[in-house]
Motif scaffolding. Sequence first.
Motif, PDB file in Angstrom:
ATOM      1  N   ILE A 139      43.015  63.567  54.148  1.00 15.41           N
ATOM      2  CA  ILE A 139      43.996  62.580  54.590  1.00 15.41           C
ATOM      3  C   ILE A 139      44.537  61.876  53.342  1.00 15.41           C
ATOM      4  O   ILE A 139      43.788  61.206  52.635  1.00 15.41           O
ATOM      5  N   ASP A 140      45.831  62.080  53.056  1.00  8.74           N
ATOM      6  CA  ASP A 140      46.432  61.516  51.834  1.00  8.74           C
ATOM      7  C   ASP A 140      45.572  61.839  50.616  1.00  8.74           C
ATOM      8  O   ASP A 140      45.264  60.976  49.783  1.00  8.74           O
ATOM      9  N   ASN A 141      45.155  63.117  50.525  1.00 11.48           N
ATOM     10  CA  ASN A 141      44.384  63.645  49.389  1.00 11.48           C
ATOM     11  C   ASN A 141      42.972  63.069  49.278  1.00 11.48           C
ATOM     12  O   ASN A 141      42.329  63.186  48.235  1.00 11.48           O
ATOM     13  N   GLN A 142      42.481  62.466  50.337  1.00 17.66           N
ATOM     14  CA  GLN A 142      41.098  62.007  50.381  1.00 17.66           C
ATOM     15  C   GLN A 142      40.376  62.673  51.538  1.00 17.66           C
ATOM     16  O   GLN A 142      40.978  62.943  52.577  1.00 17.66           O
ATOM     17  N   LYS A 143      39.086  62.929  51.349  1.00 15.50           N
ATOM     18  CA  LYS A 143      38.299  63.517  52.429  1.00 15.50           C
ATOM     19  C   LYS A 143      38.315  62.584  53.628  1.00 15.50           C
ATOM     20  O   LYS A 143      38.162  61.369  53.486  1.00 15.50           O
ATOM     21  N   MET A 144      38.527  63.143  54.817  1.00 11.42           N
ATOM     22  CA  MET A 144      38.553  62.336  56.025  1.00 11.42           C
ATOM     23  C   MET A 144      37.139  61.883  56.383  1.00 11.42           C
ATOM     24  O   MET A 144      36.220  62.702  56.473  1.00 11.42           O
ATOM     25  N   SER A 145      36.957  60.574  56.559  1.00 13.73           N
ATOM     26  CA  SER A 145      35.647  60.066  56.956  1.00 13.73           C
ATOM     27  C   SER A 145      35.817  58.693  57.587  1.00 13.73           C
ATOM     28  O   SER A 145      36.759  57.956  57.275  1.00 13.73           O
ATOM     29  N   LYS A 146      34.909  58.354  58.472  1.00 13.81           N
ATOM     30  CA  LYS A 146      34.943  57.039  59.125  1.00 13.81           C
ATOM     31  C   LYS A 146      34.744  55.920  58.108  1.00 13.81           C
ATOM     32  O   LYS A 146      35.332  54.842  58.224  1.00 13.81           O
ATOM     33  N   SER A 147      33.917  56.175  57.065  1.00 13.30           N
ATOM     34  CA  SER A 147      33.631  55.129  56.083  1.00 13.30           C
ATOM     35  C   SER A 147      34.874  54.745  55.286  1.00 13.30           C
ATOM     36  O   SER A 147      35.012  53.603  54.851  1.00 13.30           O
ATOM     37  N   LEU A 148      35.786  55.694  55.093  1.00 13.90           N
ATOM     38  CA  LEU A 148      37.027  55.404  54.360  1.00 13.90           C
ATOM     39  C   LEU A 148      38.114  54.837  55.265  1.00 13.90           C
ATOM     40  O   LEU A 148      39.183  54.439  54.789  1.00 13.90           O
ATOM     41  N   GLY A 149      37.843  54.820  56.559  1.00 16.15           N
ATOM     42  CA  GLY A 149      38.826  54.285  57.492  1.00 16.15           C
ATOM     43  C   GLY A 149      40.051  55.154  57.658  1.00 16.15           C
ATOM     44  O   GLY A 149      41.110  54.682  58.077  1.00 16.15           O
ATOM     45  N   ASN A 150      39.940  56.440  57.300  1.00 18.69           N
ATOM     46  CA  ASN A 150      41.097  57.344  57.416  1.00 18.69           C
ATOM     47  C   ASN A 150      40.872  58.418  58.477  1.00 18.69           C
ATOM     48  O   ASN A 150      41.412  59.520  58.391  1.00 18.69           O
ATOM     49  N   PHE A 151      40.048  58.100  59.446  1.00 11.65           N
ATOM     50  CA  PHE A 151      39.696  59.036  60.515  1.00 11.65           C
ATOM     51  C   PHE A 151      40.857  59.112  61.503  1.00 11.65           C
ATOM     52  O   PHE A 151      41.232  58.105  62.100  1.00 11.65           O
ATOM     53  N   LYS A 152      41.460  60.281  61.669  1.00 13.18           N
ATOM     54  CA  LYS A 152      42.669  60.422  62.472  1.00 13.18           C
ATOM     55  C   LYS A 152      42.386  61.164  63.777  1.00 13.18           C
ATOM     56  O   LYS A 152      42.131  62.375  63.775  1.00 13.18           O
ATOM     57  N   LEU A 153      42.410  60.442  64.891  1.00  8.55           N
ATOM     58  CA  LEU A 153      42.293  61.085  66.195  1.00  8.55           C
ATOM     59  C   LEU A 153      43.636  61.699  66.564  1.00  8.55           C
ATOM     60  O   LEU A 153      44.699  61.100  66.337  1.00  8.55           O
ATOM     61  N   VAL A 154      43.608  62.881  67.159  1.00  8.15           N
ATOM     62  CA  VAL A 154      44.846  63.521  67.593  1.00  8.15           C
ATOM     63  C   VAL A 154      45.577  62.657  68.614  1.00  8.15           C
ATOM     64  O   VAL A 154      46.813  62.589  68.622  1.00  8.15           O
ATOM     65  N   ARG A 155      44.829  61.953  69.466  1.00  9.36           N
ATOM     66  CA  ARG A 155      45.458  61.094  70.464  1.00  9.36           C
ATOM     67  C   ARG A 155      46.299  60.005  69.785  1.00  9.36           C
ATOM     68  O   ARG A 155      47.397  59.676  70.257  1.00  9.36           O
ATOM     69  N   ASP A 156      45.805  59.464  68.672  1.00 12.03           N
ATOM     70  CA  ASP A 156      46.569  58.450  67.939  1.00 12.03           C
ATOM     71  C   ASP A 156      47.771  59.070  67.228  1.00 12.03           C
ATOM     72  O   ASP A 156      48.860  58.494  67.201  1.00 12.03           O
ATOM     73  N   ILE A 157      47.572  60.246  66.660  1.00  9.54           N
ATOM     74  CA  ILE A 157      48.672  60.937  65.968  1.00  9.54           C
ATOM     75  C   ILE A 157      49.803  61.231  66.939  1.00  9.54           C
ATOM     76  O   ILE A 157      50.987  61.171  66.582  1.00  9.54           O
ATOM     77  N   SER A 158      49.450  61.524  68.196  1.00  9.32           N
ATOM     78  CA  SER A 158      50.467  61.873  69.197  1.00  9.32           C
ATOM     79  C   SER A 158      51.405  60.714  69.500  1.00  9.32           C
ATOM     80  O   SER A 158      52.497  60.922  70.040  1.00  9.32           O
ATOM     81  N   LYS A 159      50.988  59.487  69.151  1.00 13.77           N
ATOM     82  CA  LYS A 159      51.852  58.330  69.374  1.00 13.77           C
ATOM     83  C   LYS A 159      52.953  58.230  68.316  1.00 13.77           C
ATOM     84  O   LYS A 159      53.937  57.524  68.502  1.00 13.77           O
ATOM     85  N   GLU A 160      52.762  58.944  67.194  1.00 13.85           N
ATOM     86  CA  GLU A 160      53.735  58.909  66.101  1.00 13.85           C
ATOM     87  C   GLU A 160      54.523  60.209  65.956  1.00 13.85           C
ATOM     88  O   GLU A 160      55.665  60.190  65.511  1.00 13.85           O
ATOM     89  N   TYR A 161      53.887  61.324  66.301  1.00 16.07           N
ATOM     90  CA  TYR A 161      54.503  62.625  66.038  1.00 16.07           C
ATOM     91  C   TYR A 161      54.418  63.532  67.264  1.00 16.07           C
ATOM     92  O   TYR A 161      53.490  63.425  68.067  1.00 16.07           O
ATOM     93  N   ASP A 162      55.368  64.433  67.358  1.00 14.93           N
ATOM     94  CA  ASP A 162      55.326  65.514  68.335  1.00 14.93           C
ATOM     95  C   ASP A 162      54.170  66.428  67.935  1.00 14.93           C
ATOM     96  O   ASP A 162      54.130  66.936  66.805  1.00 14.93           O
ATOM     97  N   LEU A 163      53.224  66.649  68.827  1.00 12.48           N
ATOM     98  CA  LEU A 163      52.051  67.450  68.457  1.00 12.48           C
ATOM     99  C   LEU A 163      52.402  68.912  68.202  1.00 12.48           C
ATOM    100  O   LEU A 163      51.642  69.624  67.539  1.00 12.48           O
ATOM    101  N   GLU A 164      53.538  69.373  68.706  1.00 13.23           N
ATOM    102  CA  GLU A 164      53.961  70.727  68.357  1.00 13.23           C
ATOM    103  C   GLU A 164      54.343  70.787  66.878  1.00 13.23           C
ATOM    104  O   GLU A 164      54.119  71.798  66.206  1.00 13.23           O
TER     105      GLU A 164
END
Length: 462
Positions: free
Chosen positions: A261-286
């Motif tokens: 995520i933005d060139n950093q490993k995705m992890s809960k500790s970094l606060g960059n954990f991206k749920l698909v459900r949240d991403i769907s609010k910003e982008y077309d999942l297709e």
Amino acid sequence: MQIYNTMTRKKEELVPLVPGEIKMYVCGPTVYNFFHIGNARPFVVFDTFRRYLEYQGYKVTFVQNFTDIDDKLIRKANEEGCTVQEVADRYIKEYYTDADALSVERASVNPRATEHVQEIIDLVKTLIDKGHAYPTDNGDVYFAVRTFPGYGKLSGQSVDDLESGARIDTTEIKRDPLDFALWKGAKPGEPSWPTPWGEGRPGWHIECSAMSMSILGPTFDIHAGGQDLIFPHHENEIAQSEAATGKPFAKYWMHNGYINIDNQKMSKSLGNFKLVRDISKEYDLEAVRLFLLSAQYRNPVNFAPDLVEQAQNALIRLRTAKERLDEAPIGQSTDEDAAFIKQVDGFCDAFCAAMDDDLNTADALGALFELTRAINTFVTEPHGEEALSHARKIYSDLCGVLGLLQHKAEAEFPAEAVTLLEARTAARAAKDWGKADEIREQLKAMGFAVEDSKEGAKLKKL
């Protein structure tokens, strides 16, 4: 077709065990929450692989499991004051919502671990009887790693190296630090099942072995999943399965690379954990699916807003080309039509050559966009129906292989919201600031923010 086999560490020709048929098992989600973008990559990648195999005429049995009994589910159920099954049922339903939006086709079979407990118990009993596993006083059963000489062959690690790095869990009673749990003795308040060695529940690794072999047989063609599953999950699956049957488990092993995520490993500790459900609010999942296919599956991929925006624009180009092709004016056939048909076939061949080279979706997308440009040029003038029909068929097939253009494009914002934005613009022009603020609050209640700029007001999803 050549695919990279993690077991042999090289590309190999895909030769199915039964000609014309592929049996494939892909590790699915542990259903205690919405799935994240890292989970989405194997779902999309191996769905695309399945689609391509079917496009090439294979009969594919595609199995993807649900882990519905696990420490995480038990904790979630305790937090919410409900049963483990209720947690699993809810998040399996949510999985399908997001997977459908990503155009992930339903598996041939979606087994749940709790539906295969008897097969799991039988497999554990076989391992005990053959001397590869042992029960302990607290009801746990462990696999004895040193009884399986091939342990470490998938991950390329030796037992000695693993031993030096092993950590001893003081809550476990086992003979060797490398041994892993096949069965966990019952604890108060946890779901459990009766066995010859006491009440308890399955360990994670044994679930996939029992489910895959009960549906696909002791040996099947392809086992796949994320790179993070190579060790210990898939290594342990191989050991317990082959120790029980004496036969090879899977012929080919495929693993996709990580997501950053933005060139950093995705992890809960970094606060960059991206749920698909949240991403769907910003982008077309297709568009997210297209983004996930824009890199060859074994390479890492970086999830960043500008890259997803590029994928969104690329998806619009595909949709526009399809619309123009569907609505193209029909005229008389000419020599230009024959040349175009040949050109379309050439792009189709290039697409298949890329997919045949270890599922190189990046190059396949390149061929698809070359075809898109050719279509956009061709449809500017009337042409014969044969050329247009041929292009429609190929374009639909190739987009379908990648799981693109599978949904009707929906308006980005509902008509009511657009009408309100126009009314707000009119109110501001009339300097009716109270009315403009009132409309802004109405839009906010609908889930939309208003951004004012020199180019005018724009809606944005909250």
